[in-house]
Design a protein around this motif. Structure first.
Motif, PDB file in Angstrom:
ATOM      1  N   ASP A  93       0.849  -1.189   0.000  1.00 58.63           N
ATOM      2  CA  ASP A  93       0.000   0.000   0.000  1.00 58.63           C
ATOM      3  C   ASP A  93       0.886   1.241   0.000  1.00 58.63           C
ATOM      4  O   ASP A  93       2.076   1.177   0.298  1.00 58.63           O
ATOM      5  CB  ASP A  93      -0.956   0.009   1.199  1.00 58.63           C
ATOM      6  CG  ASP A  93      -0.217  -0.126   2.522  1.00 58.63           C
ATOM      7  OD1 ASP A  93       0.595   0.774   2.828  1.00 58.63           O
ATOM      8  OD2 ASP A  93      -0.446  -1.113   3.236  1.00 58.63           O
ATOM      9  N   LEU A  94       0.299   2.359  -0.367  1.00 67.02           N
ATOM     10  CA  LEU A  94       1.068   3.595  -0.499  1.00 67.02           C
ATOM     11  C   LEU A  94       1.606   4.066   0.845  1.00 67.02           C
ATOM     12  O   LEU A  94       2.713   4.612   0.921  1.00 67.02           O
ATOM     13  CB  LEU A  94       0.187   4.677  -1.128  1.00 67.02           C
ATOM     14  CG  LEU A  94       0.855   6.032  -1.383  1.00 67.02           C
ATOM     15  CD1 LEU A  94       2.067   5.889  -2.282  1.00 67.02           C
ATOM     16  CD2 LEU A  94      -0.153   7.009  -1.990  1.00 67.02           C
ATOM     17  N   PHE A 107       9.951   6.148  -5.161  1.00 69.83           N
ATOM     18  CA  PHE A 107       8.659   6.648  -5.645  1.00 69.83           C
ATOM     19  C   PHE A 107       8.816   8.060  -6.203  1.00 69.83           C
ATOM     20  O   PHE A 107       8.216   8.402  -7.229  1.00 69.83           O
ATOM     21  CB  PHE A 107       7.648   6.626  -4.512  1.00 69.83           C
ATOM     22  CG  PHE A 107       6.226   6.881  -4.939  1.00 69.83           C
ATOM     23  CD1 PHE A 107       5.662   6.170  -5.989  1.00 69.83           C
ATOM     24  CD2 PHE A 107       5.442   7.825  -4.286  1.00 69.83           C
ATOM     25  CE1 PHE A 107       4.346   6.393  -6.394  1.00 69.83           C
ATOM     26  CE2 PHE A 107       4.135   8.060  -4.676  1.00 69.83           C
ATOM     27  CZ  PHE A 107       3.588   7.349  -5.737  1.00 69.83           C
ATOM     28  N   TYR A 187      -3.450  12.277  -2.145  1.00 73.23           N
ATOM     29  CA  TYR A 187      -3.037  10.941  -1.698  1.00 73.23           C
ATOM     30  C   TYR A 187      -3.843   9.871  -2.444  1.00 73.23           C
ATOM     31  O   TYR A 187      -3.282   8.875  -2.916  1.00 73.23           O
ATOM     32  CB  TYR A 187      -3.252  10.817  -0.193  1.00 73.23           C
ATOM     33  CG  TYR A 187      -2.852   9.470   0.375  1.00 73.23           C
ATOM     34  CD1 TYR A 187      -1.566   9.242   0.852  1.00 73.23           C
ATOM     35  CD2 TYR A 187      -3.774   8.417   0.428  1.00 73.23           C
ATOM     36  CE1 TYR A 187      -1.202   8.005   1.371  1.00 73.23           C
ATOM     37  CE2 TYR A 187      -3.414   7.183   0.935  1.00 73.23           C
ATOM     38  CZ  TYR A 187      -2.126   6.986   1.407  1.00 73.23           C
ATOM     39  OH  TYR A 187      -1.772   5.749   1.914  1.00 73.23           O
ATOM     40  N   ALA A 191      -2.497   6.932  -4.830  1.00 67.89           N
ATOM     41  CA  ALA A 191      -2.761   5.540  -4.466  1.00 67.89           C
ATOM     42  C   ALA A 191      -3.462   4.780  -5.587  1.00 67.89           C
ATOM     43  O   ALA A 191      -3.159   3.595  -5.834  1.00 67.89           O
ATOM     44  CB  ALA A 191      -3.604   5.488  -3.194  1.00 67.89           C
ATOM     45  N   PHE A 195       0.654   4.742  -7.827  1.00 66.70           N
ATOM     46  CA  PHE A 195       1.217   3.629  -7.059  1.00 66.70           C
ATOM     47  C   PHE A 195       1.157   2.291  -7.796  1.00 66.70           C
ATOM     48  O   PHE A 195       2.152   1.563  -7.831  1.00 66.70           O
ATOM     49  CB  PHE A 195       0.531   3.536  -5.696  1.00 66.70           C
ATOM     50  CG  PHE A 195       1.047   2.426  -4.828  1.00 66.70           C
ATOM     51  CD1 PHE A 195       2.365   2.422  -4.382  1.00 66.70           C
ATOM     52  CD2 PHE A 195       0.221   1.378  -4.466  1.00 66.70           C
ATOM     53  CE1 PHE A 195       2.840   1.396  -3.580  1.00 66.70           C
ATOM     54  CE2 PHE A 195       0.684   0.351  -3.670  1.00 66.70           C
ATOM     55  CZ  PHE A 195       2.005   0.363  -3.222  1.00 66.70           C
TER      56      PHE A 195
END
Length: 211
Positions: A93-94, A107, A187, A191, A195
């Motif tokens: 997960d992020l 990232f 975010y 995500a 991501f």
């Protein structure tokens, strides 16, 4: 399965062997564990079960050593699979990615290659603002707005008009959660969009190998 050699108990004489293939010359039993059990947890369990069933006719000293060996091998197998599972979940997960220093840098490099680094920089700036002392919040809020939110900002992030207007209305207020909604939107964008692509990229492969 692990072999047994030098199991000694009263028998037909030195070097004599029983039907199980174990050798007995006294009361002491020594197990040779130089042959490793299969690495798979299922095959390992089956092998050790068969081994212990085959040892049921041997002296108690041999059985005790067999049990000790099984416990140790079982512990090693469980530890191996646990570590393997943890490694596989390094960046599932992020949040875990952003909390990992190497992962964060990888990232950032990935986003830079996609010309969307501003999303991460905005998120990090909001994190810094949220934990800043109140006497620094106004200065940092103005910096965030001019850097990321203003329509002419050099690193303008992709926010809807409603969120931008809401931020503009509270620019003069001093509160730690001022940018929460905007930060959460960015975010979610990272995500759901960035991501998953990062996980398939060489940037992800390199950092996972480094871990």
């Amino acid at each position: 399965p692990p072999s047994m050699a030098g199991c000694r108990s009263p028998g037909p004489g030195p070097g004599g062997s029983s039907g199980s293939g174990a050798h007995f010359t006294g009361s002491e039993c020594v197990l040779d564990t130089s042959r490793a059990a299969p690495s798979g947890s299922s095959s390992f369990s089956q092998t050790t079960d068969l081994m212990c069933k085959g040892l049921s006719s041997l002296p108690s000293s041999c059985l005790e050593k067999a049990k000790e060996m099984r416990v140790k091998l079982s512990h090693l197998a469980e530890t191996h699979h646990k570590h393997k599972a943890q490694d596989g979940k390094t960046f599932q997960d992020l949040e875990s990615l952003l909390n990992n220093k190497s992962g964060l840098q990888a990232f950032r490099g990935f986003l830079r290659s996609e010309f969307s680094e501003e999303n991460l920089e905005f998120w990090l700036a909001c994190e810094d603002y949220r934990v800043s002392p109140s006497n620094l919040q106004r200065t940092k809020a103005i910096s965030i707005y001019s850097q990321f939110i203003n329509p002419d900002a050099p690193q303008e992030v992709n926010l809807d008009a409603e969120t931008r207007e809401a931020l503009l209305r509270v620019m003069d207020s001093l509160c730690a959660d001022k940018f929460n909604e905007a930060q959460q939107r960015i975010y979610s964008l990272m995500a759901k969009d960035s991501f998953p692509r990062f996980l398939r990229s060489p940037h992800s492969m390199e950092v996972i190998k480094a871990c």
